[in-house]
Design an enzyme around this catalytic site. Structure first.
Site, PDB file in Angstrom:
ATOM      1  N   THR A  18       0.735  -1.332   0.046  1.00  0.00           N
ATOM      2  CA  THR A  18      -0.124   0.041   0.068  1.00  0.00           C
ATOM      3  C   THR A  18       0.955   1.269  -0.037  1.00  0.00           C
ATOM      4  O   THR A  18       0.457   2.195  -0.675  1.00  0.00           O
ATOM      5  CB  THR A  18      -0.882   0.177   1.135  1.00  0.00           C
ATOM      6  OG1 THR A  18      -1.763  -1.156   1.038  1.00  0.00           O
ATOM      7  CG2 THR A  18      -1.796   1.388   1.118  1.00  0.00           C
ATOM      8  N   ASP A  63       1.106  -6.569  -4.375  1.00  0.00           N
ATOM      9  CA  ASP A  63       0.084  -6.406  -3.326  1.00  0.00           C
ATOM     10  C   ASP A  63       0.233  -7.554  -2.469  1.00  0.00           C
ATOM     11  O   ASP A  63       0.752  -8.663  -2.645  1.00  0.00           O
ATOM     12  CB  ASP A  63      -1.368  -6.510  -3.689  1.00  0.00           C
ATOM     13  CG  ASP A  63      -2.284  -6.320  -2.529  1.00  0.00           C
ATOM     14  OD1 ASP A  63      -2.244  -6.807  -1.559  1.00  0.00           O
ATOM     15  OD2 ASP A  63      -3.331  -5.750  -2.870  1.00  0.00           O
ATOM     16  N   SER A  64       0.805  -7.198  -0.987  1.00  0.00           N
ATOM     17  CA  SER A  64       1.307  -8.334  -0.019  1.00  0.00           C
ATOM     18  C   SER A  64       0.127  -9.654   0.259  1.00  0.00           C
ATOM     19  O   SER A  64       0.498 -10.536   0.704  1.00  0.00           O
ATOM     20  CB  SER A  64       1.384  -7.660   1.242  1.00  0.00           C
ATOM     21  OG  SER A  64       0.336  -7.550   1.956  1.00  0.00           O
ATOM     22  N   THR A  96       0.744  -4.467   4.209  1.00  0.00           N
ATOM     23  CA  THR A  96       0.467  -4.885   5.600  1.00  0.00           C
ATOM     24  C   THR A  96      -0.198  -6.071   5.726  1.00  0.00           C
ATOM     25  O   THR A  96      -0.108  -6.711   6.890  1.00  0.00           O
ATOM     26  CB  THR A  96      -0.384  -3.671   6.471  1.00  0.00           C
ATOM     27  OG1 THR A  96      -1.690  -3.728   5.661  1.00  0.00           O
ATOM     28  CG2 THR A  96       0.368  -2.484   6.290  1.00  0.00           C
ATOM     29  N   ASP A  97      -0.929  -6.602   4.894  1.00  0.00           N
ATOM     30  CA  ASP A  97      -1.796  -7.725   5.028  1.00  0.00           C
ATOM     31  C   ASP A  97      -0.913  -8.794   5.506  1.00  0.00           C
ATOM     32  O   ASP A  97      -1.289  -9.918   6.317  1.00  0.00           O
ATOM     33  CB  ASP A  97      -2.623  -8.035   3.657  1.00  0.00           C
ATOM     34  CG  ASP A  97      -3.835  -7.149   3.271  1.00  0.00           C
ATOM     35  OD1 ASP A  97      -4.181  -6.802   4.282  1.00  0.00           O
ATOM     36  OD2 ASP A  97      -4.438  -7.407   2.270  1.00  0.00           O
ATOM     37  N   THR A 267      -2.114 -21.956  20.006  1.00  0.00           N
ATOM     38  CA  THR A 267      -3.325 -21.671  20.336  1.00  0.00           C
ATOM     39  C   THR A 267      -3.951 -20.849  19.461  1.00  0.00           C
ATOM     40  O   THR A 267      -3.438 -20.096  18.710  1.00  0.00           O
ATOM     41  CB  THR A 267      -3.263 -21.252  21.664  1.00  0.00           C
ATOM     42  OG1 THR A 267      -4.565 -20.886  22.218  1.00  0.00           O
ATOM     43  CG2 THR A 267      -2.447 -19.921  21.923  1.00  0.00           C
ATOM     44  N   GLN A 268      -5.269 -20.997  19.219  1.00  0.00           N
ATOM     45  CA  GLN A 268      -6.182 -19.959  18.579  1.00  0.00           C
ATOM     46  C   GLN A 268      -6.296 -18.702  19.376  1.00  0.00           C
ATOM     47  O   GLN A 268      -6.641 -17.542  18.740  1.00  0.00           O
ATOM     48  CB  GLN A 268      -7.364 -20.344  18.458  1.00  0.00           C
ATOM     49  CG  GLN A 268      -7.384 -21.643  17.550  1.00  0.00           C
ATOM     50  CD  GLN A 268      -8.851 -22.380  17.334  1.00  0.00           C
ATOM     51  OE1 GLN A 268      -9.745 -21.651  17.643  1.00  0.00           O
ATOM     52  NE2 GLN A 268      -9.146 -23.345  16.704  1.00  0.00           N
ATOM     53  N   CYS A 269      -5.820 -18.537  20.694  1.00  0.00           N
ATOM     54  CA  CYS A 269      -5.955 -17.456  21.598  1.00  0.00           C
ATOM     55  C   CYS A 269      -4.997 -16.417  21.447  1.00  0.00           C
ATOM     56  O   CYS A 269      -3.764 -16.713  21.085  1.00  0.00           O
ATOM     57  CB  CYS A 269      -6.045 -17.834  23.167  1.00  0.00           C
ATOM     58  SG  CYS A 269      -7.631 -19.253  23.526  1.00  0.00           S
TER      59      CYS A 269
END
Length: 332
Positions: A18, A63-64, A96-97, A267-269
């Site tokens: 970007t 584009d990232s 940034t993506d 972990t998903q947390c």
């Protein structure tokens, strides 16, 4: 823009993203010509003392969202080449993506490199109203000029973040990145084998991520194994649990492990980490070939698998080094 008596030489590697995009009828796209825009911006404050710097586009500009592990290899090679040419620091401009993924990847690809590498980008293109592009670029340059520590870092809005510990948590605003409050270990860092040091030839590995969810089945794992996956990041519940009463699912993990697929649990947390032996639902995962990723982020686990497998290590060596701290991804 060269400070008298300053022996620093910085390399700026522009990958697209970007920060340098231009508007088209189909939306924003990466564009060449950013070096001239960057020099024009820095010339507005001639009293600012910066080291000598050079600019290089890493092609193709992208584009990232289109970032790939193959591009990581080209980028790491460009950074190693800059170090060999005597540059004392490298700034990478990136979208940034997937910036957190690339930052983590560079952390592992550049192990042992003795110069600082800083990655940054922007949420809005340079030149548009309220853009964060120039403040991030200038801040990253100033950070390198003032003596950033050795290693790989992500710079955004005044904060220098650990490249293997952060994630993009917002899609808007000036603070999209955060160092996740993950579990940290006290661990003696091991002597790196030659295969893991910066500049070594590597291949792209087939690595995938599989989030666990209610209803996940053996077919999900088997489909990835049949597609040739070599490393699999399991995003588990809580402290590293999964469906322990699903014998077919557990058998699919065992089959994957027996075929040499590296299995790592994260972990998903956002906070905490994986401790597989707290619950039976976690210890069964370990029994079927899954190793603990501790407090590693998804981005770090993906990048670490890419480097370990891509370096040609055996499955046993991959499992061992997954559980060792290489660049601060596991330990303080």
């Amino acid at each position: 823009m060269t400070q008298a008596g300053n022996s620093q030489r910085l390399m700026v590697l522009y990958t697209g993203g970007t920060i340098g995009m231009q508007a088209t009828e189909n939306g924003l796209v990466p564009a060449s010509g950013f070096e001239a825009r960057m020099r024009a911006f820095l010339a507005q404050v001639p009293e600012r003392a910066l080291p000598e710097w050079h600019f290089c586009e890493v092609l193709p500009l992208m584009d990232s969202a289109n970032m790939t592990p193959a591009y990581w290899l080209r980028l790491s090679e460009a950074i190693v080449r800059a170090a060999e040419q005597g540059y004392t620091g490298v700034l990478v401009l990136h979208g940034t993506d997937t910036l957190a993924y690339t930052a983590a990847a560079m952390s592992f690809h550049l192990l042992g490199l003795d110069i600082p590498v800083v990655l940054t980008g922007s949420m809005l293109p340079a030149g548009v109203p309220d853009s964060d592009a120039w403040e991030n670029l200038d801040g990253a340059l100033q950070t390198l000029a003032s003596g950033a520590p050795q290693g790989v870092h992500l710079y955004f809005h005044g904060a220098l973040l650990h490249a293997a510990r952060c994630s993009k948590i917002r899609s808007v605003g000036r603070h999209p990145f955060k160092t996740l409050e993950r579990q940290r270990l006290t661990q003696h860092r091991q002597t790196l084998p030659a295969e893991l040091k910066a500049g070594q030839a590597r291949q792209v590995a087939n690595v995938a991520v599989l989030p666990l969810f209610p209803g996940i089945s053996a077919q999900h794992v088997s489909a990835l194994v049949n597609a040739g996956v070599q490393g699999l990041v399991l995003e588990c519940y809580g402290s590293g649990t999964g469906p322990s009463d699903n014998d077919a699912f557990l058998a699919s993990l065992n089959e994957a492990s027996s075929k040499g697929v590296a299995l790592i649990a994260v972990t998903q947390c956002h906070e905490g980490g994986v401790e597989l032996d707290i619950y039976e639902a976690g210890s069964k995962l370990r029994a079927y070939g899954v190793v603990s990723g501790g407090g590693m982020t998804r981005e770090a686990a993906v990048a670490k698998l890419q480097v370990l497998i891509g370096s040609g290590l055996s499955p046993e060596q991959v499992d061992y080094w997954l559980q060792q701290d290489l660049c601060g991804e596991l330990a303080e």
